[in-house]
Design an enzyme around this catalytic site. Structure first.
Site, PDB file in Angstrom:
ATOM      1  N   GLY A   1       0.833  -1.218   0.000  1.00 31.11           N
ATOM      2  CA  GLY A   1       0.000   0.000   0.000  1.00 31.11           C
ATOM      3  C   GLY A   1       0.856   1.251   0.000  1.00 31.11           C
TER       4      GLY A   1
ATOM      5  N   ARG B   1      -7.453  -1.901   9.115  1.00 33.28           N
ATOM      6  CA  ARG B   1      -8.076  -3.227   9.253  1.00 33.28           C
ATOM      7  C   ARG B   1      -7.617  -3.930  10.527  1.00 33.28           C
ATOM      8  NH1 ARG B   1     -10.799  -4.167   4.688  1.00 33.28           N
ATOM      9  NH2 ARG B   1      -9.870  -3.396   2.776  1.00 33.28           N
TER      10      ARG B   1
ATOM     11  N   ASP C   1       3.789  -4.362   6.551  1.00 36.74           N
ATOM     12  CA  ASP C   1       4.177  -5.663   7.101  1.00 36.74           C
ATOM     13  C   ASP C   1       4.137  -6.778   6.059  1.00 36.74           C
ATOM     14  OD1 ASP C   1       1.392  -5.665   7.126  1.00 36.74           O
ATOM     15  OD2 ASP C   1       1.328  -7.113   8.768  1.00 36.74           O
TER      16      ASP C   1
ATOM     17  N   ASP D   1       0.828   0.173  11.796  1.00 34.04           N
ATOM     18  CA  ASP D   1       0.660  -1.108  12.494  1.00 34.04           C
ATOM     19  C   ASP D   1       1.913  -1.981  12.450  1.00 34.04           C
ATOM     20  OD1 ASP D   1       0.517  -1.639   9.807  1.00 34.04           O
ATOM     21  OD2 ASP D   1      -1.271  -2.880   9.904  1.00 34.04           O
TER      22      ASP D   1
ATOM     23  N   ARG E   1       1.304  -4.982  -5.742  1.00 32.84           N
ATOM     24  CA  ARG E   1       1.233  -6.236  -4.992  1.00 32.84           C
ATOM     25  C   ARG E   1       1.590  -7.331  -5.994  1.00 32.84           C
ATOM     26  NH1 ARG E   1      -2.856  -3.115  -1.896  1.00 32.84           N
ATOM     27  NH2 ARG E   1      -1.863  -2.991   0.140  1.00 32.84           N
TER      28      ARG E   1
ATOM     29  N   ASP F   1      -1.346   2.917   8.257  1.00 27.14           N
ATOM     30  CA  ASP F   1      -1.997   2.248   9.397  1.00 27.14           C
ATOM     31  C   ASP F   1      -1.181   2.285  10.684  1.00 27.14           C
ATOM     32  OD1 ASP F   1      -4.076   1.618   7.747  1.00 27.14           O
ATOM     33  OD2 ASP F   1      -3.360  -0.401   7.294  1.00 27.14           O
TER      34      ASP F   1
ATOM     35  N   THR G   1       3.508   2.879   6.172  1.00 31.35           N
ATOM     36  CA  THR G   1       2.100   2.496   6.031  1.00 31.35           C
ATOM     37  C   THR G   1       1.247   3.495   6.801  1.00 31.35           C
ATOM     38  OG1 THR G   1       0.416   0.961   6.850  1.00 31.35           O
ATOM     39  CG2 THR G   1       2.601   0.705   7.789  1.00 31.35           C
TER      40      THR G   1
HETATM   41  P1  ADP Z   1       1.917  -4.034   2.683  1.00 32.00           P
HETATM   42  O1  ADP Z   1       3.397  -4.049   2.577  1.00 32.00           O
HETATM   43  O2  ADP Z   1       1.337  -2.677   2.455  1.00 32.00           O
HETATM   44  O3  ADP Z   1       1.423  -4.693   3.959  1.00 32.00           O
HETATM   45  P2  ADP Z   1       0.921  -6.375   1.120  1.00 32.00           P
HETATM   46  O4  ADP Z   1       0.391  -7.099   2.326  1.00 32.00           O
HETATM   47  O5  ADP Z   1       0.021  -6.311  -0.048  1.00 32.00           O
HETATM   48  O6  ADP Z   1       1.352  -4.871   1.442  1.00 32.00           O
HETATM   49  O7  ADP Z   1       2.289  -7.080   0.678  1.00 32.00           O
HETATM   50  C1  ADP Z   1       3.014  -6.605  -0.432  1.00 32.00           C
HETATM   51  C2  ADP Z   1       3.600  -7.754  -1.208  1.00 32.00           C
HETATM   52  O8  ADP Z   1       4.552  -8.463  -0.395  1.00 32.00           O
HETATM   53  C3  ADP Z   1       2.620  -8.823  -1.662  1.00 32.00           C
HETATM   54  O9  ADP Z   1       1.921  -8.479  -2.828  1.00 32.00           O
HETATM   55  C4  ADP Z   1       3.567 -10.002  -1.920  1.00 32.00           C
HETATM   56  O10 ADP Z   1       4.197  -9.891  -3.167  1.00 32.00           O
HETATM   57  C5  ADP Z   1       4.634  -9.814  -0.842  1.00 32.00           C
HETATM   58  N1  ADP Z   1       4.373 -10.725   0.292  1.00 32.00           N
HETATM   59  C6  ADP Z   1       3.567 -10.544   1.352  1.00 32.00           C
HETATM   60  N2  ADP Z   1       3.577 -11.603   2.177  1.00 32.00           N
HETATM   61  C7  ADP Z   1       4.418 -12.506   1.607  1.00 32.00           C
HETATM   62  C8  ADP Z   1       4.868 -13.825   1.960  1.00 32.00           C
HETATM   63  N3  ADP Z   1       4.447 -14.431   3.076  1.00 32.00           N
HETATM   64  N4  ADP Z   1       5.746 -14.422   1.125  1.00 32.00           N
HETATM   65  C9  ADP Z   1       6.180 -13.833   0.001  1.00 32.00           C
HETATM   66  N5  ADP Z   1       5.796 -12.589  -0.372  1.00 32.00           N
HETATM   67  C10 ADP Z   1       4.928 -11.948   0.397  1.00 32.00           C
END
Ligand code: ADP
Length: 328
Positions: free
Chosen positions: A15, A176, A107, A134, A76, A132, A130
């Site tokens: 995000g 969330r 995260d 969080d 993503r 958030d 982020t």
């Molecule tokens: P944010 O960083 O804002 O929390 P996301 O949760 O969408 O965003 O995570 C960003 C990207 O990180 C995901 O689209 C994915 O490519 C990668 N990612 C997240 N969790 C994993 C995981 N357990 N293993 C491998 N890649 C991951």
């Protein structure tokens, strides 16, 4: 083991958050300052898998500290969740002689970074960004302050119309898993009540408290609702329930939505991003890998990536306690 780092890559992932550009700028400029080559990777892990990157000079990050969004774009990536995808990502780093990777994100991005670092024994460091707020281990994440101010501005404007028409507004803000945005924006905007994931307020107790406020002479009210609050209802269902049980009020719902992600970063976020960006590069050069930079008790710190993604972070009991006092 400490290895000689000459080429550093930086990306934004997940995000978007205001202040990401300021962090990119700080990583690029501190890299150049220490005579290193810095590469910008476009569209997060997706771009890394495709090898979408270029070398960044100090001048290429001019005039971005004030801009929201991210010049490196963000994405993503489903492919990065697979071993094959991560292998392609690794091969692109090797092909471009990149020695270390800086990930600016939330995260989810950090989880991906940890899997990747362990799989290929590749030096990484995270910069928490982020809206958030969080991420554990840091008091603030980049983007939170700006987003909280944006949400507060929206609440201020809604207050004008709420008080003119004697209405009760339910205002949904992002969050969330954690209620930082709702709590800060709600407190600063003088909300009547704040519903957050950290505390199941109970919808009937909300109705009772709104009824008491009405009887005490309040003619309008605003309730700030975090996306992830725990009643099991969405904001429209909460509003309908309250309207059915509290006929005295005319109820309206506002979802602030993606406005919270945009806009010029605040002073706080620009300075935080600048400090965390520099610290990330310095930590890498110092041989500190698989870490995250953060801001704790007014100090810039570096701490284990593991801690950032496994520990839980939520709104403090002190903040939760003062909300009803301020709305008496
Ligand atoms: P944010 O960083 O804002 O929390 P996301 O949760 O969408 O965003 O995570 C960003 C990207 O990180 C995901 O689209 C994915 O490519 C990668 N990612 C997240 N969790 C994993 C995981 N357990 N293993 C491998 N890649 C991951």
């Amino acid at each position: 083991m400490k290895k000689r780092i000459q080429n550093i890559a930086v990306m934004t992932s997940g995000g978007d958050a205001p202040g990401m550009n300021a962090a990119i700028r700080a990583v690029v400029r501190s890299g150049v300052y220490y005579n290193k080559d810095v590469f910008g990777i476009y569209r997060g892990y997706e771009g890394l898998i495709e090898g979408d990157m270029e070398r960044y000079s100090a001048r290429m990050v001019s005039n971005i500290i004030n801009r929201g969004g991210t010049i490196l774009k963000t994405a993503r990536s489903e492919e990065f969740r697979t071993v094959e995808g991560r292998k392609k990502a690794y091969e692109n780093l090797v092909k471009n002689n990149i020695d270390a990777l800086v990930v600016i994100g939330g995260d989810g991005s950090f989880r991906g970074m940890k899997v990747f670092a362990e799989e290929f024994d590749f030096p990484v460091i995270g910069i928490p960004a982020t809206i958030d707020n969080d991420i554990s281990g840091t008091d603030y994440t980049i983007g939170f302050d700006t987003a909280a101010n944006t949400a507060m501005d929206a609440i201020d404007k809604i207050r004008d119309t709420a008080s003119s028409h004697n209405r009760l507004f339910f205002i949904e803000v992002m969050g969330r898993d954690a209620g930082f945005l709702a709590t800060y924006a709600g407190l600063a905007g003088g909300a009547e009540d704040i519903l957050i994931p950290e505390k199941d307020r109970g919808i009937d107790s909300l109705v009772n408290s709104l009824r008491r406020s009405k009887r005490s002479g309040k003619t309008s009210s605003m309730v700030v609702v975090a996306e992830g609050e725990k009643s099991g209802k969405n904001v429209f269902e909460i509003a309908r329930y309250v309207e059915e049980n509290l006929k005295e009020y005319e109820v309206r719902v506002v979802i602030i939505g993606h406005i919270q992600r945009g806009g010029c970063p605040s002073v706080f976020d620009r300075v935080l991003a600048s400090r965390l960006g520099i610290k990330a590069v310095e930590a890498l050069l110092d041989g500190q890998y698989n870490m995250v930079t953060g801001f704790k008790s007014n100090h810039v710190i570096v701490y284990p990536l593991e801690q950032a993604i496994t520990d839980q972070k939520g709104v403090s009991q002190e903040l939760i306690r003062i909300i009803p006092i301020l709305t008496t």
